[in-house]
Design an enzyme around this catalytic site. Structure first.
Site, PDB file in Angstrom:
ATOM      1  N   SER A  40      81.080 -66.916  33.113  1.00 16.02           N
ATOM      2  CA  SER A  40      82.506 -66.444  33.223  1.00 16.02           C
ATOM      3  C   SER A  40      82.645 -65.378  34.363  1.00 16.02           C
ATOM      4  O   SER A  40      82.928 -64.256  34.359  1.00 16.02           O
ATOM      5  CB  SER A  40      82.660 -65.655  31.918  1.00 16.02           C
ATOM      6  OG  SER A  40      82.037 -64.667  31.558  1.00 16.02           O
ATOM      7  N   HIS A 152      80.504 -68.881  26.468  1.00 16.89           N
ATOM      8  CA  HIS A 152      79.149 -68.836  26.124  1.00 16.89           C
ATOM      9  C   HIS A 152      78.754 -69.701  24.877  1.00 16.89           C
ATOM     10  O   HIS A 152      77.475 -69.809  24.467  1.00 16.89           O
ATOM     11  CB  HIS A 152      78.539 -67.411  26.149  1.00 16.89           C
ATOM     12  CG  HIS A 152      78.521 -66.615  27.271  1.00 16.89           C
ATOM     13  ND1 HIS A 152      78.319 -65.291  27.417  1.00 16.89           N
ATOM     14  CD2 HIS A 152      78.807 -67.004  28.590  1.00 16.89           C
ATOM     15  CE1 HIS A 152      78.468 -64.938  28.682  1.00 16.89           C
ATOM     16  NE2 HIS A 152      78.886 -65.860  29.366  1.00 16.89           N
ATOM     17  N   GLU A 161      81.876 -61.968  23.414  1.00 17.12           N
ATOM     18  CA  GLU A 161      80.565 -61.542  23.053  1.00 17.12           C
ATOM     19  C   GLU A 161      80.851 -60.286  21.818  1.00 17.12           C
ATOM     20  O   GLU A 161      81.605 -59.584  22.215  1.00 17.12           O
ATOM     21  CB  GLU A 161      79.729 -60.663  24.098  1.00 17.12           C
ATOM     22  CG  GLU A 161      79.367 -61.672  25.094  1.00 17.12           C
ATOM     23  CD  GLU A 161      78.845 -60.755  26.436  1.00 17.12           C
ATOM     24  OE1 GLU A 161      78.559 -59.379  26.483  1.00 17.12           O
ATOM     25  OE2 GLU A 161      78.843 -61.430  27.454  1.00 17.12           O
ATOM     26  N   GLU A 202      73.390 -66.539  25.336  1.00 18.47           N
ATOM     27  CA  GLU A 202      72.626 -65.081  25.330  1.00 18.47           C
ATOM     28  C   GLU A 202      72.001 -64.889  24.129  1.00 18.47           C
ATOM     29  O   GLU A 202      71.691 -63.647  23.959  1.00 18.47           O
ATOM     30  CB  GLU A 202      73.673 -63.933  25.794  1.00 18.47           C
ATOM     31  CG  GLU A 202      74.577 -64.175  26.987  1.00 18.47           C
ATOM     32  CD  GLU A 202      75.356 -63.073  27.590  1.00 18.47           C
ATOM     33  OE1 GLU A 202      75.794 -62.134  26.515  1.00 18.47           O
ATOM     34  OE2 GLU A 202      75.827 -63.089  28.700  1.00 18.47           O
ATOM     35  N   ASP A 239      82.883 -57.890  24.278  1.00 17.31           N
ATOM     36  CA  ASP A 239      83.180 -58.229  25.678  1.00 17.31           C
ATOM     37  C   ASP A 239      84.144 -59.394  25.268  1.00 17.31           C
ATOM     38  O   ASP A 239      83.855 -60.531  24.829  1.00 17.31           O
ATOM     39  CB  ASP A 239      81.710 -58.697  26.311  1.00 17.31           C
ATOM     40  CG  ASP A 239      82.458 -59.287  27.791  1.00 17.31           C
ATOM     41  OD1 ASP A 239      83.688 -58.971  28.129  1.00 17.31           O
ATOM     42  OD2 ASP A 239      81.503 -59.871  28.437  1.00 17.31           O
ATOM     43  N   GLU A 280      84.876 -54.317  26.395  1.00 16.24           N
ATOM     44  CA  GLU A 280      84.769 -54.770  28.049  1.00 16.24           C
ATOM     45  C   GLU A 280      85.935 -55.929  28.161  1.00 16.24           C
ATOM     46  O   GLU A 280      86.142 -56.806  27.281  1.00 16.24           O
ATOM     47  CB  GLU A 280      83.187 -55.460  27.994  1.00 16.24           C
ATOM     48  CG  GLU A 280      82.961 -56.001  29.516  1.00 16.24           C
ATOM     49  CD  GLU A 280      81.788 -56.443  29.630  1.00 16.24           C
ATOM     50  OE1 GLU A 280      80.897 -55.870  28.740  1.00 16.24           O
ATOM     51  OE2 GLU A 280      81.338 -57.494  30.431  1.00 16.24           O
ATOM     52  N   ASP A 307      84.469 -55.378  33.783  1.00 17.51           N
ATOM     53  CA  ASP A 307      83.410 -56.356  34.520  1.00 17.51           C
ATOM     54  C   ASP A 307      84.080 -57.254  35.496  1.00 17.51           C
ATOM     55  O   ASP A 307      84.003 -56.926  36.598  1.00 17.51           O
ATOM     56  CB  ASP A 307      82.971 -57.125  33.303  1.00 17.51           C
ATOM     57  CG  ASP A 307      81.957 -58.418  33.556  1.00 17.51           C
ATOM     58  OD1 ASP A 307      81.677 -58.493  34.687  1.00 17.51           O
ATOM     59  OD2 ASP A 307      81.627 -59.326  32.804  1.00 17.51           O
ATOM     60  N   LYS A 332      76.404 -55.243  37.463  1.00 15.13           N
ATOM     61  CA  LYS A 332      75.614 -56.446  37.337  1.00 15.13           C
ATOM     62  C   LYS A 332      75.307 -56.661  38.734  1.00 15.13           C
ATOM     63  O   LYS A 332      76.139 -56.730  39.914  1.00 15.13           O
ATOM     64  CB  LYS A 332      76.495 -57.614  37.134  1.00 15.13           C
ATOM     65  CG  LYS A 332      76.999 -57.823  35.638  1.00 15.13           C
ATOM     66  CD  LYS A 332      78.096 -58.849  35.276  1.00 15.13           C
ATOM     67  CE  LYS A 332      78.205 -59.203  33.831  1.00 15.13           C
ATOM     68  NZ  LYS A 332      79.350 -60.081  33.793  1.00 15.13           N
ATOM     69  N   HIS A 360      72.851 -57.793  32.146  1.00 12.66           N
ATOM     70  CA  HIS A 360      72.231 -59.272  32.486  1.00 12.66           C
ATOM     71  C   HIS A 360      73.582 -60.156  32.890  1.00 12.66           C
ATOM     72  O   HIS A 360      74.768 -59.600  32.643  1.00 12.66           O
ATOM     73  CB  HIS A 360      71.557 -59.729  31.426  1.00 12.66           C
ATOM     74  CG  HIS A 360      72.251 -60.003  30.171  1.00 12.66           C
ATOM     75  ND1 HIS A 360      71.829 -60.868  29.061  1.00 12.66           N
ATOM     76  CD2 HIS A 360      73.616 -59.740  29.827  1.00 12.66           C
ATOM     77  CE1 HIS A 360      72.851 -60.791  28.392  1.00 12.66           C
ATOM     78  NE2 HIS A 360      73.911 -60.196  28.678  1.00 12.66           N
ATOM     79  N   LYS A 383      73.243 -53.908  28.338  1.00 10.30           N
ATOM     80  CA  LYS A 383      73.495 -55.250  27.292  1.00 10.30           C
ATOM     81  C   LYS A 383      72.555 -56.492  28.074  1.00 10.30           C
ATOM     82  O   LYS A 383      72.671 -56.629  29.251  1.00 10.30           O
ATOM     83  CB  LYS A 383      75.008 -55.891  27.531  1.00 10.30           C
ATOM     84  CG  LYS A 383      75.610 -56.127  28.590  1.00 10.30           C
ATOM     85  CD  LYS A 383      76.999 -56.619  28.205  1.00 10.30           C
ATOM     86  CE  LYS A 383      77.523 -57.374  29.291  1.00 10.30           C
ATOM     87  NZ  LYS A 383      78.871 -58.310  29.011  1.00 10.30           N
TER      88      LYS A 383
HETATM   89  P1  PGA Z   1      78.516 -64.101  32.699  1.00  8.83           P
HETATM   90  O1  PGA Z   1      78.758 -63.300  31.327  1.00  8.83           O
HETATM   91  O2  PGA Z   1      77.199 -63.588  33.009  1.00  8.83           O
HETATM   92  O3  PGA Z   1      78.780 -65.510  32.177  1.00  8.83           O
HETATM   93  O4  PGA Z   1      79.720 -63.504  33.526  1.00  8.83           O
HETATM   94  C1  PGA Z   1      78.486 -61.930  31.086  1.00  8.83           C
HETATM   95  C2  PGA Z   1      79.668 -61.108  30.948  1.00  8.83           C
HETATM   96  O5  PGA Z   1      80.930 -61.510  30.865  1.00  8.83           O
HETATM   97  O6  PGA Z   1      79.614 -59.759  30.965  1.00  8.83           O
HETATM   98 ZN    ZN Z   2      81.810 -59.457  30.733  1.00  8.51          ZN
END
Ligand code: PGA
Ligand code: ZN
Length: 423
Positions: A40, A152, A161, A202, A239, A280, A307, A332, A360, A383
């Site tokens: 995503s 996911h 999430e 995940e 999230d 998030e 994010d 990230k 991650h 996370k």
């Molecule tokens: P992604 O998901 O690594 O697929 O972007 C993680 C997130 O959205 O925090």
């Molecule tokens: Zn996210």
């Protein structure tokens, strides 16, 4: 100084190719870093260079690898690995594009992280101490993603999430135990109800459920079945990854089309009903006004994490701080592509009164750099998925090692990491 830079194509946790880089110093030090990849992904992220064509469905990274071998490597020979900012600036200049699309953020990040690891090892320091200095000692709350939906999982759960935060533990090791016991209890709860216990990307369970609230109710049951108290031992975090279900028409959520204000009222109901400490991406990456409303409505009660909104980019974060959008940064490393820019974003967040959470990606490798960065940056939260699948567990295991190494100096962030509980 840097003697040679190598690179190869390896596989990530979804079986997609990714970049691994090796850096050799003239003192004999050799280190390795591997690059993660999102599903995503935010529209404003730095760009991964992928080969296209038919090999690996177009996801090959041989061009990115060649860029490391032919362009980046020869340029970096002779650089002092301890000069991370100079090395990273050279990488940015060599690429020359604002989104790192020429050499690829995947190529650049692999080099940036491998150089940092080489400098740490050459200095005889663990990475968390090399990056964070002698006072780094705060172990993060593991935000464990135990139920996966959205992009996911192949289920009908909109929220991407559902995380548990073991805030009541005294140490990181105890937090990991409490969270993992709850994860195992959730499996039993799902089985008892005849729900699927297959895992999402995940490591969380990915059952089909009638509503997002059902997911939270199952987690409440799991916490209790594991013998813990909801709210004091374990808090919840989400999230939503709302960009994924947003279009010009609005937010497609639980079979309805909602406005930003509708969605904010929905979140208010969740925060009233459950001990949620962090949400998030509650709104889309384009919906700045919605983010400001959300932060005004709920920002004093929960952490609101950007994010896709910020993509670890100091320029977008500065805009967010100026507007009052969100009150925390998701971090990230591959969204921005160098260690230096990552640390700059975290520093900007903390100076602006924002919290930060190390993260991650849904596509990961055995590389554990982010565990060290969580301690180095003092961010108090990480996370990195469920306590399942080795690419997730590898980061938690590294944090166990760091806690052991810090011994009496270690502190677990606990409830103080979140505004609702720190007050
Ligand atoms: P992604 O998901 O690594 O697929 O972007 C993680 C997130 O959205 O925090
Ligand atoms: Zn996210």
């Amino acid at each position: 100084s840097i003697d040679a830079v190598g690179a190869r194509e390896i596989l990530d946790s979804r079986g997609n190719p990714t970049v691994e880089v090796e850096v050799a110093l003239d003192d004999g030090t050799i280190t390795r870093a591997a690059v993660p990849s999102g599903a995503s992904t935010g529209a404003f992220e730095a760009v991964e260079l992928r080969d296209g064509g038919t090999r690996y469905g177009g996801k090959g990274v041989t061009q990115a690898v060649d860029g490391v071998l032919d362009v980046i490597g020869p340029e970096l020979v002779g650089y002092d690995a301890a000069e991370q900012r100079m090395v990273d600036q050279r990488l940015i200049d060599l690429d020359g594009t604002p989104d790192k699309s020429r050499l690829g953020a995947n190529a650049i990040l692999g080099v940036s992280l491998a150089v940092a690891k080489a400098a740490a090892e050459s200095a005889g320091l663990p990475l968390f101490r090399y990056v964070g200095g002698p006072s780094a000692h705060l172990l993060p709350v593991p935000m464990m993603n135990i139920l996966n939906g959205g992009a996911h999982a192949d289920s009908n759960v909109d929220v991407q999430e559902f995380m548990i935060a073991p805030i009541g533990a005294a140490t990181f090791a105890e937090a990991l135990q409490v969270g993992t016991e709850t994860y195992h209890a959730l499996k039993s709860v799902l089985k008892k109800r005849g729900l699927a216990t297959g895992l999402g990307d995940e490591g969380g369970f990915a059952p089909s459920l009638p509503s997002n609230r059902d997911a939270l109710d199952l987690i409440v049951e799991a916490v209790q079945a594991a013998g813990y108290t909801v709210g004091t031992d374990i808090a919840f975090a989400l999230d939503v990854a709302a960009t994924e279900f947003h279009s010009d028409a609005g937010y497609a959520f639980e079979g309805k089309t909602l406005s930003s204000d509708d969605l904010i009222e929905y979140y208010r109901g969740l925060v009233d009903a459950y001990p949620i400490v962090s949400i998030e991406d509650p709104l889309s990456e384009e919906d700045w006004d919605g983010w400001v409303s959300m932060t005004e409505a709920l920002g004093d009660r929960v952490q609101i994490v950007g994010d896709d909104l910020f993509v670890t980019n100091p320029t977008r974060l500065a805009e967010g701080i100026a507007r009052g959008a969100a009150n925390a940064l998701l971090v990230k490393v591959n969204q921005i592509g160098t260690l230096t820019e990552t640390l700059d974003a975290v520093n900007m967040a903390h100076r602006g009164g924002y919290r930060s959470m190390m993260s991650h990606r849904s596509g990961e490798t055995e590389d554990t750099t982010i565990a060290d960065l969580a301690v180095a940056t003092d961010c108090g939260q990480i996370k990195t998925g469920a306590p399942a699948r080795s690419e997730r567990v590898a980061k938690y295991n590294q944090l166990l090692r760091i806690e052991e190494e810090l011994d009496d100096a270690a502190r677990y962030a606990g409830a103080a990491a979140f505004p609702r509980l720190a007050a």
